[in-house]
Design a protein around this motif. Structure first.
Motif, PDB file in Angstrom:
ATOM      1  N   TYR A  61       0.825  -1.208   0.000  1.00 14.54           N
ATOM      2  CA  TYR A  61       0.000   0.000   0.000  1.00 14.54           C
ATOM      3  C   TYR A  61       0.861   1.260   0.000  1.00 14.54           C
ATOM      4  CZ  TYR A  61      -3.155  -3.708   1.247  1.00 14.54           C
ATOM      5  OH  TYR A  61      -3.849  -4.888   1.244  1.00 14.54           O
ATOM      6  N   THR A  62       2.074   1.134  -0.576  1.00 17.73           N
ATOM      7  CA  THR A  62       2.990   2.264  -0.659  1.00 17.73           C
ATOM      8  C   THR A  62       3.432   2.503  -2.105  1.00 17.73           C
ATOM      9  OG1 THR A  62       5.030   0.973  -0.365  1.00 17.73           O
ATOM     10  CG2 THR A  62       3.900   1.695   1.635  1.00 17.73           C
ATOM     11  N   THR A  63       3.882   3.716  -2.363  1.00 16.66           N
ATOM     12  CA  THR A  63       4.590   4.042  -3.604  1.00 16.66           C
ATOM     13  C   THR A  63       5.973   4.525  -3.199  1.00 16.66           C
ATOM     14  OG1 THR A  63       2.559   4.720  -4.733  1.00 16.66           O
ATOM     15  CG2 THR A  63       4.647   5.454  -5.686  1.00 16.66           C
ATOM     16  N   PRO A  64       7.021   3.707  -3.397  1.00 17.79           N
ATOM     17  CA  PRO A  64       8.357   4.111  -2.958  1.00 17.79           C
ATOM     18  C   PRO A  64       8.915   5.274  -3.785  1.00 17.79           C
ATOM     19  CG  PRO A  64       8.196   1.721  -3.277  1.00 17.79           C
ATOM     20  CD  PRO A  64       6.980   2.331  -3.895  1.00 17.79           C
ATOM     21  N   LEU A  65       9.947   5.919  -3.220  1.00 23.64           N
ATOM     22  CA  LEU A  65      10.683   6.981  -3.910  1.00 23.64           C
ATOM     23  C   LEU A  65       9.757   8.071  -4.412  1.00 23.64           C
ATOM     24  CD1 LEU A  65      13.097   4.672  -5.932  1.00 23.64           C
ATOM     25  CD2 LEU A  65      13.523   5.756  -3.730  1.00 23.64           C
ATOM     26  N   HIS A  66       8.877   8.526  -3.541  1.00 21.36           N
ATOM     27  CA  HIS A  66       7.888   9.542  -3.899  1.00 21.36           C
ATOM     28  C   HIS A  66       8.560  10.905  -3.925  1.00 21.36           C
ATOM     29  CE1 HIS A  66       3.497  10.971  -3.516  1.00 21.36           C
ATOM     30  NE2 HIS A  66       3.578  10.192  -4.566  1.00 21.36           N
ATOM     31  N   ALA A  67       8.680  11.506  -5.098  1.00 22.31           N
ATOM     32  CA  ALA A  67       9.336  12.802  -5.246  1.00 22.31           C
ATOM     33  C   ALA A  67       8.375  13.927  -4.897  1.00 22.31           C
ATOM     34  CB  ALA A  67       9.846  12.976  -6.674  1.00 22.31           C
ATOM     35  N   PHE A  88      19.017   3.596   5.519  1.00 19.91           N
ATOM     36  CA  PHE A  88      18.376   2.918   6.652  1.00 19.91           C
ATOM     37  C   PHE A  88      17.585   1.686   6.204  1.00 19.91           C
ATOM     38  CE2 PHE A  88      18.466   7.463   8.221  1.00 19.91           C
ATOM     39  CZ  PHE A  88      19.651   7.278   8.924  1.00 19.91           C
ATOM     40  N   GLY A  89      17.837   1.250   4.980  1.00 19.82           N
ATOM     41  CA  GLY A  89      17.244  -0.002   4.513  1.00 19.82           C
ATOM     42  C   GLY A  89      15.946   0.145   3.752  1.00 19.82           C
ATOM     43  N   TRP A  90      15.412   1.371   3.670  1.00 21.22           N
ATOM     44  CA  TRP A  90      14.135   1.616   3.004  1.00 21.22           C
ATOM     45  C   TRP A  90      14.203   2.940   2.250  1.00 21.22           C
ATOM     46  CZ3 TRP A  90      11.067  -2.520   3.235  1.00 21.22           C
ATOM     47  CH2 TRP A  90      11.220  -3.407   4.309  1.00 21.22           C
ATOM     48  N   PRO A  91      13.353   3.157   1.247  1.00 24.14           N
ATOM     49  CA  PRO A  91      13.343   4.447   0.548  1.00 24.14           C
ATOM     50  C   PRO A  91      13.037   5.596   1.502  1.00 24.14           C
ATOM     51  CG  PRO A  91      12.093   2.800  -0.686  1.00 24.14           C
ATOM     52  CD  PRO A  91      12.417   2.188   0.652  1.00 24.14           C
ATOM     53  N   ARG A  92      13.646   6.747   1.261  1.00 25.60           N
ATOM     54  CA  ARG A  92      13.520   7.885   2.169  1.00 25.60           C
ATOM     55  C   ARG A  92      12.078   8.397   2.245  1.00 25.60           C
ATOM     56  NH1 ARG A  92      17.186  11.647   4.193  1.00 25.60           N
ATOM     57  NH2 ARG A  92      18.354   9.752   4.622  1.00 25.60           N
ATOM     58  N   ARG A  93      11.372   8.494   1.111  1.00 30.45           N
ATOM     59  CA  ARG A  93       9.989   8.989   1.103  1.00 30.45           C
ATOM     60  C   ARG A  93       9.103   7.996   0.355  1.00 30.45           C
ATOM     61  NH1 ARG A  93       8.636  14.450   2.050  1.00 30.45           N
ATOM     62  NH2 ARG A  93       6.807  14.062   0.775  1.00 30.45           N
ATOM     63  N   ASN A  94       7.924   7.717   0.926  1.00 31.27           N
ATOM     64  CA  ASN A  94       6.966   6.797   0.313  1.00 31.27           C
ATOM     65  C   ASN A  94       5.563   7.363   0.480  1.00 31.27           C
ATOM     66  OD1 ASN A  94       8.855   4.099   0.238  1.00 31.27           O
ATOM     67  ND2 ASN A  94       9.155   5.214   2.145  1.00 31.27           N
ATOM     68  N   ALA A  95       4.780   7.365  -0.597  1.00 27.00           N
ATOM     69  CA  ALA A  95       3.355   7.627  -0.438  1.00 27.00           C
ATOM     70  C   ALA A  95       2.720   6.359   0.121  1.00 27.00           C
ATOM     71  CB  ALA A  95       2.725   7.989  -1.780  1.00 27.00           C
TER      72      ALA A  95
END
Length: 540
Positions: A61-67, A88-95
């Motif tokens: 339920y996420t969209t990774p690397l959300h600019a 930290f093991g995960w994309p910095r911003r996610n919707a």
């Protein structure tokens, strides 16, 4: 007892449930809130979901690397923030879709027979003494019941009854403007990412969310009311600003929000602690309200577990405010600043903003600072459960979040946190992490459930490498751990259960560091196993 079945309360309940602590969650609503609110999930929050083994339930339920892109009124992009780092093991911003993340947290509690959630229970009275807290709950039929517990965590929102009843200040300001938020099904625009349009006539936000949802946010201008703006013809007028047609638009909901920037005067009153919106609320522009609440949960839960299990003195809970309050304020200030970029209070400030945006094109280092989100204040704990390096370092990792690269364990490649689990870790580069520790010191840390980890380059795992039977030997698959240790005059890092660095050392100074950290933890030195003490008990 946790008051409020929102994301912060549910996150704390999941952690404590996994630690064997008895938990009662009290919620005045009949069910979880099922409409979207927060839309941004950062890497620190995903790491918290990973810690309670629920990351895989949230990721769909996420969209990774959300600019995030800031636009001038004419549509020129003057800042394109592309958060590409994954240290930290995960994309910095996610919707993300918050109701689905909250549901994953709630469903996760089914794993624990020691956790119960009581819906449709309004807390009408509460109190505390030197040994316990108590609360009177009233259900929908008007029947009352009383709950007692060792501690209470108030996660009951920005209008917190607990905070107000304790007369704890909630300092800050309310923004002079409001925003109307519209969530639409079957995204009629379809473009990815999030756009912040700095239009002086009416600033707006356009955000793509998972599952084909589009969020629009429009500033409510002076003289407009929620009732007037919510009329179909006026909502269509707003949407025509961003869409060529309003035909077949499907609304999920619309609501007017006021943006507040407030911080509680203190986060602890004896046996009662505040977390999430009860402790701090902030404007939405950096998507940090939800994530700041997750940081609270990540910081507080392991400390509560140690205290309730009899492994640490209750003084440890004072470090929660010491470590979290300053960073919460920094995130509030950042969110307020971002709001002023989008909708400056004065017209001349908008002109200055547009001029500065042009200038940044000729100053690449400064532009990169903004576009790579280096301006985001990462948590750095100078007080609390941390022991600074001696002599002091100009740039120290102590009090900061440790990296999470992929590592090799046998034939498997996994994320580092999955090796550690919900516990302390003593991580050593190249050598035995027990080297330099006395037998009694090792027992102290084993009593706290510590994972001892020896890191070597992955190629060395194929050789005749002998590890202590109580040490996990892992391979540095990417070179990130070698690079991290290479920055500092240290080869051992002592990590807290929330993955923050409590201190660094070399084998010859590790004994002294471990003793200092135990002192900071107020760790009890009993070496016999201590049974978990009930944190809540239902009273007839």
């Amino acid at each position: 007892m946790i008051v409020g079945a929102g994301p912060v309360g549910l996150m704390i309940a999941n952690y404590l449930g996994g630690q064997g602590v008895n938990v009662t969650v009290v919620e005045k609503l009949p069910t979880l809130i099922d409409y979207p609110r927060a839309i941004g999930l950062d890497d620190e929050s995903l790491r918290a979901f990973q810690a309670i083994d629920l990351a895989n339930e949230v990721l769909p339920y996420t969209t990774p690397l959300h600019a995030m892109r800031f636009l001038t009124p004419k549509g020129r992009c003057f800042a394109d923030i592309q958060p590409m780092t994954d240290e930290f093991g995960w994309p910095r911003r996610n919707a993300f879709i918050q109701p689905m993340a909250d549901k994953a947290l709630y469903d996760g509690l089914d794993r624990f027979s020691n956790v119960q959630v009581l819906f449709s229970r309004e807390m009408t009275e509460f109190g505390q003494d030197s040994e316990k807290v108590w609360a009177t709950l009233t259900n929908e039929q008007g029947e009352t019941e009383q709950i007692t517990a060792r501690y209470m965590v108030a996660c009951d929102g920005g209008n917190s009854l607990v905070r107000r009843s304790l007369n704890i200040s909630f300092d800050g300001e309310t923004a002079p403007n409001q925003w109307i938020v519209m969530d639409l099904k079957n995204d009629p625009l379809g473009t990815p990412n999030i756009y912040m349009c700095c239009d002086a006539e009416r600033p707006y936000v356009s955000a793509a969310l998972p599952q084909g949802i589009r969020r629009f946010e429009f500033m409510v201008m002076p003289g407009e009311t929620e009732e007037e703006l919510s009329k179909p013809e006026n909502m269509e007028r707003l949407l025509r600003k961003v869409l060529p047609s309003t035909e077949n638009v499907e609304f999920i909901r619309q609501r007017v929000y006021t943006h507040n920037a407030r911080l509680a005067g203190k986060f602890r009153e004896h046996r009662i602690l505040l977390a999430g919106d009860a402790a701090h609320i902030m404007p939405v522009w950096q998507g940090q309200g939800y994530n700041s609440g997750m940081r609270d949960a990540n910081n507080l839960a392991w400390k509560l577990a140690l205290v309730v299990q009899g492994l640490a003195d209750p003084q440890l809970l004072d470090t929660y405010q010491q470590e979290r309050r300053d960073h919460a304020k920094a995130m509030i200030d950042l969110s307020v600043t971002a709001g002023h970029v989008l909708a400056p209070p004065k017209k001349w400030q908008a002109t200055l903003r547009d001029g500065v945006s042009w200038l940044l094109n000729y100053l690449p280092p400064i532009k990169r600072y903004f576009l790579e989100m280096r301006f985001k204040p990462m948590p750095k704990y100078d007080h609390g459960v941390v022991v600074e390096a001696t002599p002091a370092l100009k740039s120290s990792p102590v009090g900061k979040l440790f990296i999470q690269p992929s590592v090799r364990v046998g034939d498997d490649i996994v994320k580092l946190d999955d090796v550690i689990g919900q516990r302390f870790a003593i991580v050593s580069w190249g050598t035995d992490p027990m080297q330099g520790l006395s037998e009694s010191e090792i027992k102290h840390w084993q009593h706290l459930g510590t994972q001892f980890i020896q890191v070597v380059p992955s190629v060395q795992l194929k050789g005749d490498l002998k590890c202590h039977p109580d040490v996990v030997c892992i391979g540095d698959e990417t070179g990130a751990l070698k690079e991290w240790f290479g920055r500092y005059p240290a080869s051992v890092a002592l990590l807290r259960p929330d993955r923050f660095v409590a201190g660094i050392a070399i084998p010859q100074t590790l004994q002294n560091l471990c003793q200092q950290v135990r002192h900071k933890l107020f760790a009890l030195t009993v070496l016999e196993p201590v049974s978990s003490t009930s944190s809540s008990k239902k009273v007839a």
